[in-house]
Design an enzyme around this catalytic site. Structure first.
Site, PDB file in Angstrom:
ATOM      1  N   LYS A  11      47.041  42.901  37.655  1.00  0.00           N
ATOM      2  CA  LYS A  11      47.777  42.027  38.590  1.00  0.00           C
ATOM      3  C   LYS A  11      47.271  40.597  38.447  1.00  0.00           C
ATOM      4  O   LYS A  11      46.156  40.354  37.947  1.00  0.00           O
ATOM      5  CB  LYS A  11      47.614  42.486  40.044  1.00  0.00           C
ATOM      6  CG  LYS A  11      46.166  42.595  40.553  1.00  0.00           C
ATOM      7  CD  LYS A  11      45.563  41.325  41.127  1.00  0.00           C
ATOM      8  CE  LYS A  11      44.136  41.535  41.632  1.00  0.00           C
ATOM      9  NZ  LYS A  11      43.339  40.324  41.741  1.00  0.00           N
ATOM     10  N   ASP A 136      42.072  46.242  47.013  1.00  0.00           N
ATOM     11  CA  ASP A 136      43.240  46.031  46.161  1.00  0.00           C
ATOM     12  C   ASP A 136      43.952  47.327  45.776  1.00  0.00           C
ATOM     13  O   ASP A 136      45.043  47.287  45.211  1.00  0.00           O
ATOM     14  CB  ASP A 136      42.836  45.334  44.841  1.00  0.00           C
ATOM     15  CG  ASP A 136      42.647  43.836  45.018  1.00  0.00           C
ATOM     16  OD1 ASP A 136      43.049  43.306  46.073  1.00  0.00           O
ATOM     17  OD2 ASP A 136      42.105  43.207  44.091  1.00  0.00           O
TER      18      ASP A 136
END
Ligand code: C5P
Length: 289
Positions: A11, A136
């Site tokens: 990401k 996350d």
């Protein structure tokens, strides 16, 4: 039980504001997280041994071994009640470890996805186990583009920007021990902000603004590692329209509308002090290219 293969994509953070420190010791954040096509591949097969066996191939496997979350995720699922026999795991690493690209968290989420049927039989939601493994991890169980708040685990899915945005990643060759915690500690409370810049940018999706909002970690990183300014400047000199930090760093990125322009920028970045990669935003349909 059959062999299972999962892709674990990286990401980038399109802006990251830190709002303050919470009573539980975590920091309240606002960030837009976007999945990208750079990915690891994880293969699970039943092990002939009585314990999980992990083999790691690909780039910097010895660094990846240190903060690997695959085995922790397997064990966390078992503790939560899922019946998972010992696994032979092959982790093919392409995402640099501890680089701000979420590799370890994504590996954990991919492991939870691989054993979703076992979790379901045990009546356990993957996200419950995921949040205990890292802030996350829930993102990697969620959509392709999300506005994250809380410690990063509260997510609102955003409309995905049109495909074709290319990302040039420059990862400096530095190791930061206990990176995330030490980078949060390196942020001065004077730099905390309201979160408005990230929230305003989120409202513009799918037409993502040309330049990401601030990432509060950038100031802290450049203060700790002043030499990284030169790397940032070399990206601008190579034609990058902007340079932004992902997560707590140390990977910097820029974006480009076309693959050709992205590769041109990448080809200009020839320093041996960093590794340059080209990826694209990934909309989660099919395997990442
Ligand atoms: O959640 P994760 O395990 O990735 O966090 C690692 C460390 O980073 C935490 O122990 C905490 O010190 C810090 N952290 C924080 N605020 C967040 C996320 C992480 O202070 N929102």
């Amino acid at each position: 039980m059959t062999r299972r293969v999962e892709f674990a994509c990286a990401k980038i953070n399109f802006g990251l504001e830190i709002l303050g420190k919470r009573p539980d010791g975590y920091h309240e954040i606002r960030s837009i997280l976007c999945r990208i096509s750079l990915h690891d591949t994880i293969t699970f097969a039943p092990s002939h041994s009585e314990v999980d066996i992990l083999s790691i191939s690909g780039n910097d496997p010895e660094v990846a071994m240190e903060d690997n979350l695959v085995v922790l995720a397997l064990n966390a699922m078992r503790v939560a009640g899922a019946c998972i026999p010992p696994q032979q795991v092959n982790l093919e690493k392409c995402i640099p470890a501890a680089s701000g690209l979420g590799g370890a968290s994504s590996n954990a989420a991919a492991t939870l996805r691989a054993f979703a049927p076992e979790l379901e039989r045990a009546g356990v939601a993957p996200v419950t186990v995921g949040s205990s493994l890292g802030s996350d991890v829930p993102f990697f169980l969620n959509g392709a583009v999300c506005l994250a708040s809380g410690r990063g685990e509260r997510l609102i899915q955003l409309p995905e920007p049109p495909q074709g945005r290319w990302i040039i990643l420059a990862t400096p060759s530095i190791a930061i021990p206990a990176k995330t915690a030490s980078m949060y500690a390196a942020v001065s409370p004077e730099w905390w902000s309201s979160g408005d810049a990230v929230e305003t940018a989120a409202q513009q999706f799918p037409e993502a603004p040309a330049t990401p909002p601030r990432n509060t970690f950038e100031r802290a990183l450049l203060r700790r590692f002043p030499d990284l300014r030169a790397m940032r400047e070399s990206m601008i000199a190579a034609g990058a329209p902007f340079v932004a930090l992902t997560g707590a760093g140390p990977t910097f990125y820029t974006m480009s509308p076309s693959e050709r322009a992205a590769r041109q920028i990448a080809n200009h970045l020839t320093s041996t002090d960093m590794t340059v990669r080209v990826a694209r935003l990934w909309n989660c349909s099919g395997a990442p290219a």
